[in-house]
Design a protein around this motif. Structure first.
Motif, PDB file in Angstrom:
ATOM      1  N   THR A   1      38.512  31.864  42.542  1.00  0.00           N
ATOM      2  CA  THR A   1      37.462  32.665  41.965  1.00  0.00           C
ATOM      3  C   THR A   1      37.749  33.338  40.858  1.00  0.00           C
ATOM      4  O   THR A   1      38.968  33.841  40.761  1.00  0.00           O
ATOM      5  N   PRO A   2      37.146  33.692  39.642  1.00  0.00           N
ATOM      6  CA  PRO A   2      37.487  34.122  38.470  1.00  0.00           C
ATOM      7  C   PRO A   2      37.675  35.487  38.753  1.00  0.00           C
ATOM      8  O   PRO A   2      37.114  36.007  39.676  1.00  0.00           O
ATOM      9  N   ASP A   3      38.564  36.317  37.924  1.00  0.00           N
ATOM     10  CA  ASP A   3      38.930  37.597  38.358  1.00  0.00           C
ATOM     11  C   ASP A   3      37.783  38.484  38.330  1.00  0.00           C
ATOM     12  O   ASP A   3      37.783  39.484  39.100  1.00  0.00           O
ATOM     13  N   ARG A   4      36.858  38.099  37.273  1.00  0.00           N
ATOM     14  CA  ARG A   4      35.577  39.110  37.124  1.00  0.00           C
ATOM     15  C   ARG A   4      34.801  39.101  38.163  1.00  0.00           C
ATOM     16  O   ARG A   4      33.956  40.151  38.419  1.00  0.00           O
ATOM     17  N   LEU A   5      34.862  37.961  39.146  1.00  0.00           N
ATOM     18  CA  LEU A   5      33.950  38.042  40.200  1.00  0.00           C
ATOM     19  C   LEU A   5      34.643  38.123  41.637  1.00  0.00           C
ATOM     20  O   LEU A   5      33.855  38.117  42.867  1.00  0.00           O
ATOM     21  N   LEU A   6      35.835  38.545  41.846  1.00  0.00           N
ATOM     22  CA  LEU A   6      36.397  38.709  43.054  1.00  0.00           C
ATOM     23  C   LEU A   6      35.846  39.615  43.904  1.00  0.00           C
ATOM     24  O   LEU A   6      35.678  39.630  44.879  1.00  0.00           O
ATOM     25  N   GLY A   7      35.604  40.878  43.243  1.00  0.00           N
ATOM     26  CA  GLY A   7      34.815  42.021  44.095  1.00  0.00           C
ATOM     27  C   GLY A   7      33.483  41.728  44.733  1.00  0.00           C
ATOM     28  O   GLY A   7      33.324  41.824  45.902  1.00  0.00           O
ATOM     29  N   ARG A   8      32.610  40.859  44.031  1.00  0.00           N
ATOM     30  CA  ARG A   8      31.392  40.540  44.358  1.00  0.00           C
ATOM     31  C   ARG A   8      31.609  39.632  45.257  1.00  0.00           C
ATOM     32  O   ARG A   8      30.641  39.224  46.221  1.00  0.00           O
ATOM     33  N   THR A   9      32.242  38.662  45.274  1.00  0.00           N
ATOM     34  CA  THR A   9      32.357  37.335  46.133  1.00  0.00           C
ATOM     35  C   THR A   9      32.992  37.872  47.524  1.00  0.00           C
ATOM     36  O   THR A   9      32.482  37.556  48.726  1.00  0.00           O
ATOM     37  N   GLY A  10      34.100  38.746  47.456  1.00  0.00           N
ATOM     38  CA  GLY A  10      34.569  39.459  48.704  1.00  0.00           C
ATOM     39  C   GLY A  10      33.310  40.267  49.297  1.00  0.00           C
ATOM     40  O   GLY A  10      33.210  40.144  50.629  1.00  0.00           O
TER      41      GLY A  10
END
Length: 415
Positions: free
Chosen positions: A339-348
């Motif tokens: 997962t790209p760093d900028r999307l880690l919070g949203r994928t989690g």
């Protein structure tokens, strides 16, 4: 074994210490606060149905707010989120401790604090998982996640669970909650000292656009979609297996023998095996192999009521528990890696919401399994539940096979 290079990094040691303090406070919130709410409900003449209604926001709010808070995690520095969450938790624990000390604690106050603490817990865990690649590096995600499982998983129960009892909570709840506030504040201090560089957040868009981007990425990415299906299937059928196992267990089974501590031992074992095997076997292959190898041990619950019951209960609890931990570490690490760093919070947040919705459906399915076990056969329900749990390996097998085919095609082109 866990790489010693991780433990030479000051940032990771601070991260580990901060997470331990945060997890200890979470444990207090899950145990002490629940007991205080039960006492308050019973003191007001309510029953367990009323208790369930009071506790409902604690289960629903983290799900309802998961996606917006996932966007917030991606918009901000993850270290700042962890510091803010820990400080807010410390303040909430302190408010309940003061109310208990002064004898002015009320049910609305306890319920509201419990709900907000549940939101902070989910937000903190998502921020921790999103920050870990920056702290440990993407090459060391499995050892780092294993360390975060082993250290708090062993020390928190030893330091808190053993000395904590219902009588302790009744007599010294203010002191226990003050301790949780201190632990949360200490965690904030540890997180504040981390100097790991973070990628700057991406450009901000409308909240709904950023939310949709995270959900769309999770559901379209083949690996993340496979992980989501695994979570749904494993959550749904875990309750069925537990219910059937309870029906087959005699009064002198696992709980009476005190073998529920097996989960405590299974977790570190699974974490260590994840570290030892993931490079040799491969992440996705190890995940689906673990499901296929460990989950059939739940069938040993069928030995309940025989001379082999204790052995069946031990292996039926320990081996699947070890498998759950191993698979969780591997899939979390793989999700962080792809997962790209900028999307880690949203994928989690998306995966958390999917697992939470599956957990809501687990209740009716578990009740159905209980009813069928009484009218049909608990052994049949156990077999069906185990077969369902094994299907959780299918999406992981398929995405691994697809990745292997792409690797072979790329190798052929290079030749």
């Amino acid at each position: 074994m866990i790489s010693p290079s991780l433990f030479r990094r000051r940032s990771f040691l601070l991260f580990l210490a901060g997470d331990m303090g945060f997890q200890a406070a979470v444990y207090v919130q899950a145990s002490v606060m629940s007991l205080l709410v039960i006492n308050a409900v019973m003191g007001n003449g309510g029953g367990y149905t009323y208790f369930g209604l009071v506790m409902m926001p604690e289960g629903l709010l983290p799900l309802l707010l998961a996606l917006p808070l996932g966007v917030l995690i991606d918009r901000m520095r993850r270290r700042s989120v962890l510091v803010a969450v820990s400080l807010l938790a410390a303040f909430l624990f302190l408010s309940v401790s003061a109310a208990e000390w002064l004898g002015v604690s009320t049910l609305p106050h306890l319920a509201a604090v419990g709900a907000f603490l549940a939101v902070l817990r989910a937000t903190g865990e998502n921020a921790r998982n999103s920050f870990l690649p920056s702290v440990a590096g993407r090459d060391w995600l499995v050892p780092a996640n294993a360390a975060l499982t082993i250290v708090p998983g062993i020390l928190v129960p030893l330091l808190i669970f053993l000395p904590l009892s219902e009588e302790t909570v009744k007599g010294f709840s203010a002191v226990v909650l003050l301790g949780a506030a201190v632990l949360s504040a200490a965690a904030a201090l540890m997180f504040r000292g981390i100097a790991a560089p973070e990628e700057p957040p991406g450009p901000r868009k409308a909240l709904w656009r950023e939310t949709a981007e995270g959900v769309r990425f999770t559901l379209r990415h083949p690996v993340l979609r496979a992980i989501a299906l695994y979570l749904v299937l494993s959550v749904l059928f875990e309750g069925v297996i537990d219910e059937a196992g309870d029906e087959l267990r005699s009064p002198y089974g696992t709980e009476a023998a005190g073998l529920s501590w097996l989960w405590w031992g299974a977790s570190p074992t699974g974490a260590l095996l994840a570290v030892l095997l993931y490079r040799r076997v491969g992440a996705l292959r190890l995940a689906w192999l673990t499901v296929l190898v460990t989950q059939p041990f739940a069938l040993l619950f069928a030995l309940g009521g025989t001379v082999w019951e204790t052995a069946g209960q031990v292996l039926g609890t320990y081996v699947p528990g070890m498998g759950w931990t191993l698979t969780a570490i591997i899939l979390l690490s793989h999700r962080q890696a792809v997962t790209p760093d900028r999307l880690l919070g949203r994928t989690g947040a998306t995966l958390f919401m999917i697992a939470g919705l599956a957990g809501i459906l687990e209740g009716p399915l578990e009740s159905l399994a209980d009813a069928l076990a009484e009218g049909v056969s608990p052994l049949l329900i156990l077999v069906l539940g185990t077969a369902g749990a094994l299907t959780a390996a299918v999406p992981l097998m398929r995405v691994r096979a697809r990745a292997g085919a792409e690797e072979r095609t790329a190798a052929g082109r290079d030749e």
